[in-house]
Design an enzyme around this catalytic site. Sequence first.
Site, PDB file in Angstrom:
ATOM      1  N   ASP A 162      32.757  33.567  30.328  1.00  0.00           N
ATOM      2  CA  ASP A 162      33.591  32.367  30.139  1.00  0.00           C
ATOM      3  C   ASP A 162      33.139  31.196  31.010  1.00  0.00           C
ATOM      4  O   ASP A 162      32.973  30.079  30.533  1.00  0.00           O
ATOM      5  CB  ASP A 162      35.061  32.668  30.444  1.00  0.00           C
TER       6      ASP A 162
ATOM      7  N   ARG B 187      43.963  33.205  43.992  1.00  0.00           N
ATOM      8  CA  ARG B 187      43.880  31.960  43.218  1.00  0.00           C
ATOM      9  C   ARG B 187      44.131  30.698  44.046  1.00  0.00           C
ATOM     10  O   ARG B 187      43.351  29.747  43.957  1.00  0.00           O
ATOM     11  CB  ARG B 187      44.807  32.010  41.991  1.00  0.00           C
TER      12      ARG B 187
ATOM     13  N   ASP C 103      46.752  33.227  35.572  1.00  0.00           N
ATOM     14  CA  ASP C 103      45.799  32.573  36.464  1.00  0.00           C
ATOM     15  C   ASP C 103      45.703  31.062  36.223  1.00  0.00           C
ATOM     16  O   ASP C 103      45.556  30.284  37.158  1.00  0.00           O
ATOM     17  CB  ASP C 103      44.426  33.234  36.351  1.00  0.00           C
TER      18      ASP C 103
ATOM     19  N   SER D 142      38.391  43.856  30.861  1.00  0.00           N
ATOM     20  CA  SER D 142      38.288  42.635  31.645  1.00  0.00           C
ATOM     21  C   SER D 142      38.757  42.972  33.056  1.00  0.00           C
ATOM     22  O   SER D 142      39.835  43.530  33.243  1.00  0.00           O
ATOM     23  CB  SER D 142      39.184  41.563  31.012  1.00  0.00           C
TER      24      SER D 142
HETATM   25  N1  ARG Z   1      47.943  40.452  35.703  1.00  0.00           N
HETATM   26  C1  ARG Z   1      47.340  40.243  36.978  1.00  0.00           C
HETATM   27  C2  ARG Z   1      47.853  38.967  37.596  1.00  0.00           C
HETATM   28  O1  ARG Z   1      48.412  38.184  36.918  1.00  0.00           O
HETATM   29  C3  ARG Z   1      45.841  40.320  36.933  1.00  0.00           C
HETATM   30  C4  ARG Z   1      45.133  39.177  36.293  1.00  0.00           C
HETATM   31  C5  ARG Z   1      43.678  39.423  36.216  1.00  0.00           C
HETATM   32  N2  ARG Z   1      42.982  38.205  35.998  1.00  0.00           N
HETATM   33  C6  ARG Z   1      41.804  38.129  35.397  1.00  0.00           C
HETATM   34  N3  ARG Z   1      41.283  36.940  35.249  1.00  0.00           N
HETATM   35  N4  ARG Z   1      41.165  39.184  34.952  1.00  0.00           N
HETATM   36  O2  ARG Z   1      47.727  38.743  38.762  1.00  0.00           O
END
Ligand code: ARG
Length: 411
Positions: free
Chosen positions: A15, A95, A124, A175
């Site tokens: 991405d 983040r 995210d 992922s």
């Molecule tokens: N669901 C988790 C969260 O919101 C993990 C997110 C994983 N993010 C990713 N870009 N693969 O913190």
Amino acid sequence: MTKAKVVLAYSGGLDTSVAIPWLAETKGAEVVAVTVDVGQPVDLEQVRQKALASGATNAYVADAKAEFAEEFIGPALRANALYEGVYPLSTALARPLIARHLVRIARKEGAPFVAHGCTGKGNDQVRFDLSTAGLAPELEVIAPAREWAMTREEEIGYAAAHGVAVDATKSSPYSTDENLWGRSVECGILEDPAVEPPEEVYGWTRSPAEAPDAPEYVTITFERGTPVALGGRRTPLHGLIAELNRTAGAHGVGRIDHLESRVVGIKSREVYECPAALVLLAAHQALEALVLPRDLLDFKHGVEQRYAQLIYDGLWFTPLREALDAFVTATQERVLGEVAVKLFKGSARVSGRRSPNALYQAALATYSTGDQYRRQMAEGFIYVWGLPARTWAAIGARAAPPRIASAAQRP
Ligand code: ARG
């Protein structure tokens, strides 16, 4: 005309790699890539080179492991932060830190835009957008993967057409996201919440069935609620966490299967591996139970839930988080001592704790000789404590309406 500069959070994945030519093509932008080292096990110099090869005009790598541990993981641990009681917030905590680096580089480069590779379905995007807003409201955020309508196959085609290398050998149905505080896995068969995660989704933890037959004990020393030593050896927090991830992971500790409520309203099935986080959270709570009074523990528990939720929701750079941090910090003054945790076939159990600040007093708790507890005071205490309940019950007995005879008893 000079091109608009965009500072992109770059992981090296498909991405964010496609985002570089996409930003150049659709926005006429010059792209500066930023990769933040939060302890993900990848060769970051290689990632930097890939950013340049994909068309970035400049590419930075920032080592933020110590900063991540001290300024983000530390506060979350002191607040026993677990989203919905189970998720240690590994991805969520990184983040705001990554956003802070994007903002720093954007200011240095005089860029009016920052960008990230998040889709429109996840948490995210919320965290990057809100963290940027909280730090630099003048910056505009671009989220290419939220704008483009490409399938994965189309993205691969776009990459090929724009000279972006795609590593087909790394293609996996899952992922993942990794940092010091944990690893997350989504997609593939995991999207069926009725199905047990197959062994292949795990990368940090040994299957509990294959973990060593002998337990291993780890001892963690805390000062002001923060781990400072492992097995008596003083270690910087980021190093301590990395070491504990390996030790606990080898015993199959850290696996989490969560049916999670996302900020954007979607329920999703998330699998995590957070060995160090689960051990340290258990140890920290055990130490607090030893040194903090009941009312403070109880009140702090409510703060902890709110704190976990605001991290999840992307509200790190807000006055609420700062105010809750001040409260949590004040509670940690006496959280000093040592906790032993037994690692055994997937479980991490506290096996012992000690502190010079223990509220546990053998002379009060003992059922043996040396008891200093004034037991004769108990009866009077219970009389006063129970007076409201006694009064309520007495009046209830008097005021109760006469029983209506059941139909069967009626003549
Ligand atoms: N669901 C988790 C969260 O919101 C993990 C997110 C994983 N993010 C990713 N870009 N693969 O913190």
